[in-house]
Design a protein around this motif. Sequence first.
Motif, PDB file in Angstrom:
ATOM      1  N   ARG C  20       0.746  -1.653   0.457  1.00 14.60           N
ATOM      2  CA  ARG C  20       0.428   0.236  -0.038  1.00 14.60           C
ATOM      3  C   ARG C  20       0.836   1.356   0.195  1.00 14.60           C
ATOM      4  NH1 ARG C  20      -5.499   0.344   2.050  1.00 14.60           N
ATOM      5  NH2 ARG C  20      -5.976  -1.250   2.700  1.00 14.60           N
ATOM      6  N   LYS C  39      -3.163   2.735  -3.817  1.00 10.94           N
ATOM      7  CA  LYS C  39      -4.155   3.590  -2.357  1.00 10.94           C
ATOM      8  C   LYS C  39      -5.063   2.506  -1.457  1.00 10.94           C
ATOM      9  CE  LYS C  39      -3.241   7.143  -2.145  1.00 10.94           C
ATOM     10  NZ  LYS C  39      -1.783   7.445  -1.316  1.00 10.94           N
ATOM     11  N   ALA C  40      -5.878   1.551  -2.252  1.00 11.91           N
ATOM     12  CA  ALA C  40      -6.694   0.736  -2.399  1.00 11.91           C
ATOM     13  C   ALA C  40      -6.762  -0.490  -2.799  1.00 11.91           C
ATOM     14  CB  ALA C  40      -7.732   1.871  -1.983  1.00 11.91           C
ATOM     15  N   PHE C  41      -7.786  -1.947  -2.407  1.00 13.74           N
ATOM     16  CA  PHE C  41      -7.861  -2.274  -2.740  1.00 13.74           C
ATOM     17  C   PHE C  41      -9.365  -2.742  -1.982  1.00 13.74           C
ATOM     18  CE2 PHE C  41      -5.890  -5.351   0.457  1.00 13.74           C
ATOM     19  CZ  PHE C  41      -4.763  -4.747   0.878  1.00 13.74           C
ATOM     20  N   ASP C  42      -9.379  -4.584  -2.617  1.00 16.25           N
ATOM     21  CA  ASP C  42     -10.379  -5.298  -1.908  1.00 16.25           C
ATOM     22  C   ASP C  42      -9.973  -6.824  -1.841  1.00 16.25           C
ATOM     23  OD1 ASP C  42     -12.023  -6.225  -4.265  1.00 16.25           O
ATOM     24  OD2 ASP C  42     -13.446  -4.239  -3.637  1.00 16.25           O
ATOM     25  N   VAL C  48      -7.438   0.730  -6.305  1.00 17.53           N
ATOM     26  CA  VAL C  48      -7.218   2.001  -6.893  1.00 17.53           C
ATOM     27  C   VAL C  48      -6.004   2.101  -6.934  1.00 17.53           C
ATOM     28  CG1 VAL C  48      -7.684   4.268  -6.368  1.00 17.53           C
ATOM     29  CG2 VAL C  48      -8.919   2.468  -5.828  1.00 17.53           C
ATOM     30  N   ARG C  66      -6.002   8.899 -11.245  1.00 11.75           N
ATOM     31  CA  ARG C  66      -6.467   8.441 -10.637  1.00 11.75           C
ATOM     32  C   ARG C  66      -6.993   7.164 -10.814  1.00 11.75           C
ATOM     33  NH1 ARG C  66      -9.520   9.346  -4.738  1.00 11.75           N
ATOM     34  NH2 ARG C  66      -6.987   9.565  -4.155  1.00 11.75           N
ATOM     35  N   VAL C  67      -7.058   5.412 -11.017  1.00 11.51           N
ATOM     36  CA  VAL C  67      -7.930   4.593 -11.436  1.00 11.51           C
ATOM     37  C   VAL C  67      -8.264   3.612  -9.620  1.00 11.51           C
ATOM     38  CG1 VAL C  67      -6.918   4.814 -14.226  1.00 11.51           C
ATOM     39  CG2 VAL C  67      -6.394   3.409 -12.688  1.00 11.51           C
ATOM     40  N   LEU C  68      -9.733   3.075 -10.779  1.00 10.17           N
ATOM     41  CA  LEU C  68     -10.244   1.965 -10.218  1.00 10.17           C
ATOM     42  C   LEU C  68     -10.054   1.044 -11.248  1.00 10.17           C
ATOM     43  CD1 LEU C  68     -13.330   1.981  -8.071  1.00 10.17           C
ATOM     44  CD2 LEU C  68     -12.728   0.040  -9.246  1.00 10.17           C
TER      45      LEU C  68
ATOM     46  N   MET E   9      -8.424   6.833   1.647  1.00 12.04           N
ATOM     47  CA  MET E   9      -9.562   5.498   0.837  1.00 12.04           C
ATOM     48  C   MET E   9      -8.760   4.803   1.854  1.00 12.04           C
ATOM     49  SD  MET E   9      -9.698   5.894  -3.015  1.00 12.04           S
ATOM     50  CE  MET E   9      -7.963   5.976  -3.147  1.00 12.04           C
ATOM     51  N   THR E  10      -9.929   3.882   2.281  1.00 16.93           N
ATOM     52  CA  THR E  10      -8.879   2.045   2.690  1.00 16.93           C
ATOM     53  C   THR E  10      -9.560   1.323   1.507  1.00 16.93           C
ATOM     54  OG1 THR E  10     -10.896   1.965   3.790  1.00 16.93           O
ATOM     55  CG2 THR E  10      -8.874   2.441   4.879  1.00 16.93           C
ATOM     56  N   LYS E  11     -10.758   1.632   0.415  1.00 18.61           N
ATOM     57  CA  LYS E  11     -11.432   0.446   0.039  1.00 18.61           C
ATOM     58  C   LYS E  11     -11.761   0.856  -1.423  1.00 18.61           C
ATOM     59  CE  LYS E  11     -11.745  -3.084   2.439  1.00 18.61           C
ATOM     60  NZ  LYS E  11     -10.656  -4.478   2.004  1.00 18.61           N
ATOM     61  N   PRO E  12     -11.559   0.109  -2.389  1.00 14.68           N
ATOM     62  CA  PRO E  12     -12.241   1.170  -3.760  1.00 14.68           C
ATOM     63  C   PRO E  12     -12.977   1.912  -3.575  1.00 14.68           C
ATOM     64  CG  PRO E  12     -10.911  -1.015  -4.501  1.00 14.68           C
ATOM     65  CD  PRO E  12     -11.010  -0.855  -2.797  1.00 14.68           C
ATOM     66  N   PHE E  76     -12.246  -0.112 -16.276  1.00  8.89           N
ATOM     67  CA  PHE E  76     -11.916   0.825 -15.155  1.00  8.89           C
ATOM     68  C   PHE E  76     -12.674   2.314 -14.887  1.00  8.89           C
ATOM     69  CE2 PHE E  76      -8.077   2.375 -18.810  1.00  8.89           C
ATOM     70  CZ  PHE E  76      -8.716   3.463 -18.094  1.00  8.89           C
ATOM     71  N   LEU E  77     -12.716   2.388 -13.927  1.00  9.84           N
ATOM     72  CA  LEU E  77     -13.121   4.073 -13.313  1.00  9.84           C
ATOM     73  C   LEU E  77     -12.225   5.295 -13.893  1.00  9.84           C
ATOM     74  CD1 LEU E  77     -16.149   2.377 -12.061  1.00  9.84           C
ATOM     75  CD2 LEU E  77     -16.375   3.459 -14.171  1.00  9.84           C
ATOM     76  N   SER E  78     -12.100   6.134 -14.000  1.00  9.39           N
ATOM     77  CA  SER E  78     -11.496   7.410 -13.912  1.00  9.39           C
ATOM     78  C   SER E  78     -12.141   8.381 -13.715  1.00  9.39           C
ATOM     79  CB  SER E  78      -9.703   6.601 -14.523  1.00  9.39           C
ATOM     80  OG  SER E  78      -9.315   7.838 -14.693  1.00  9.39           O
ATOM     81  N   PRO E  79     -12.044   9.593 -12.364  1.00 11.76           N
ATOM     82  CA  PRO E  79     -12.311  10.516 -12.250  1.00 11.76           C
ATOM     83  C   PRO E  79     -11.483  11.040 -12.649  1.00 11.76           C
ATOM     84  CG  PRO E  79     -11.997   9.669 -10.589  1.00 11.76           C
ATOM     85  CD  PRO E  79     -11.675   8.643 -10.772  1.00 11.76           C
TER      86      PRO E  79
END
Lengths: 82, 82, 82, 82, 82, 82, 82
Positions: C20, C39-42, C48, C66-68, E9-12, E76-79
């Motif tokens: 992380r 930054k983040a995962f599950d 992310v 930033r990408v998820l 952040m902790t989760k996606p 993926f999703l990207s703001p």
Amino acid sequence: MEMSKNSEMTKPLDALNQARNKSVLAELKNGLQFVGTLKAFDIHLNIVFDNAQEVVEGEIKRNLGRVLIRGDMILFLSPQNK
Amino acid sequence: MEMSKNSEMTKPLDALNQARNKSVLAELKNGLQFVGTLKAFDIHLNIVFDNAQEVVEGEIKRNLGRVLIRGDMILFLSPQNK
Amino acid sequence: MEMSKNSEMTKPLDALNQARNKSVLAELKNGLQFVGTLKAFDIHLNIVFDNAQEVVEGEIKRNLGRVLIRGDMILFLSPQNK
Amino acid sequence: MEMSKNSEMTKPLDALNQARNKSVLAELKNGLQFVGTLKAFDIHLNIVFDNAQEVVEGEIKRNLGRVLIRGDMILFLSPQNK
Amino acid sequence: MEMSKNSEMTKPLDALNQARNKSVLAELKNGLQFVGTLKAFDIHLNIVFDNAQEVVEGEIKRNLGRVLIRGDMILFLSPQNK
Amino acid sequence: MEMSKNSEMTKPLDALNQARNKSVLAELKNGLQFVGTLKAFDIHLNIVFDNAQEVVEGEIKRNLGRVLIRGDMILFLSPQNK
Amino acid sequence: MEMSKNSEMTKPLDALNQARNKSVLAELKNGLQFVGTLKAFDIHLNIVFDNAQEVVEGEIKRNLGRVLIRGDMILFLSPQNK
């Protein structure tokens, strides 16, 4: 206490428990092959290798260090007795 | 006590229980064939073979020793009465 | 308290916890490669990245910020010790 | 007591219960066809056939004996009234 | 209270919470790209965009208004910080 | 008491309940079309047809009698008002 | 009480609730397009259309009446404000 290789298995993950910290071949559904030291795994067959190498026709293609391979890409896992 | 081959089955996994420690053919969705001694399995049809061999058109292509094959790659499993 | 790289892992996600805020390579099932700061995962391996870059043959193709990334597209994740 | 063919069904697995120990055609998603005596099944549509035969254009291609076919490969199952 | 972009952040899904009502790029597994205002999402990554546009090589191909995109199609999703 | 066609639906399976014992078209993800009398279904959209016929471009290709079609192969189901 | 189009959404299915009994475009993963009156849906995105039409490049190809489309085939759903 680690079970010896010849101890009784009842579930497939027992085979991975016996291979922990040993060299394991992972053949993936897309044909890629990775060899590494098995450090961790879970019920989805997600696995972590240290000192992972991508292997193509017996030749090392890439040194990857630590990798987490997603379990749903695994075709088979085979402990390497070498 | 192991059930005999002719004992009643009610669920598919009963067929695997009867084949434990026996030779089983695994035909995969990608066309690969493996034969080995069935050591372990679970409800996902993840299986562990000892003395596994990849077979191509009746010829042994690779000796793999122990393999854990991911259940979602299985097309069918067939105990070998040989 | 963050575990050091050499601390014991028992589950694959422990490897991500250790990575992380560090640079991680994500290789996807469709061959795309992304590098970014984790930054983040599950548990699905949704991740992310900040400062994500799409990489093609070692060259940066796109800066994405930033990408998820959806977990079911992950082939493997590899922390970059660089 | 086995339900007769004309008894009321409410769920799809009722149709398999009525076909137990009878000849059933399994057509798979990859186009393969198997015919055999239905011995066992579960909610995933995993099925066990005894005296299974792979059939290609009406001709027997392989005699497989007992097979466990993974449910997620099933396209349809059809009891054979022959 | 909405978390700022720099909050932990902790989760996606935290990343999506921070992007609600903002412009987000969705790249799909089949190569399609959509840009829109993120209105809603869930744990499957199903998302709702308002003022959605399908984009091909930087050009707007279709104005779609409101769309609900199925999560399992997301790559993926990207703001978009624009 | 069977609901009439015009009664209120709240869930998709209500549409199948209304079509029970009636002629239904099943179009599959691989392009195959089956028409039959809907006898049973479940939440996975597994369905049982009696008097099932495979149809190709409006012509009957095969009479299959009873078939259980696996739900994950269904593209759509459409009651036939004929 | 039906929420107005501008009321707050928190989950993607809220968008479908607002579109009930209205015209909706369903674009499928295989490229097919259906337009119909949304009558029912569930968390899998299984949907029921009345007066469904298959549309190819803006032209009506087939009138299907009522259809239940399997949710896992949905690429996106878009309410038609026409």
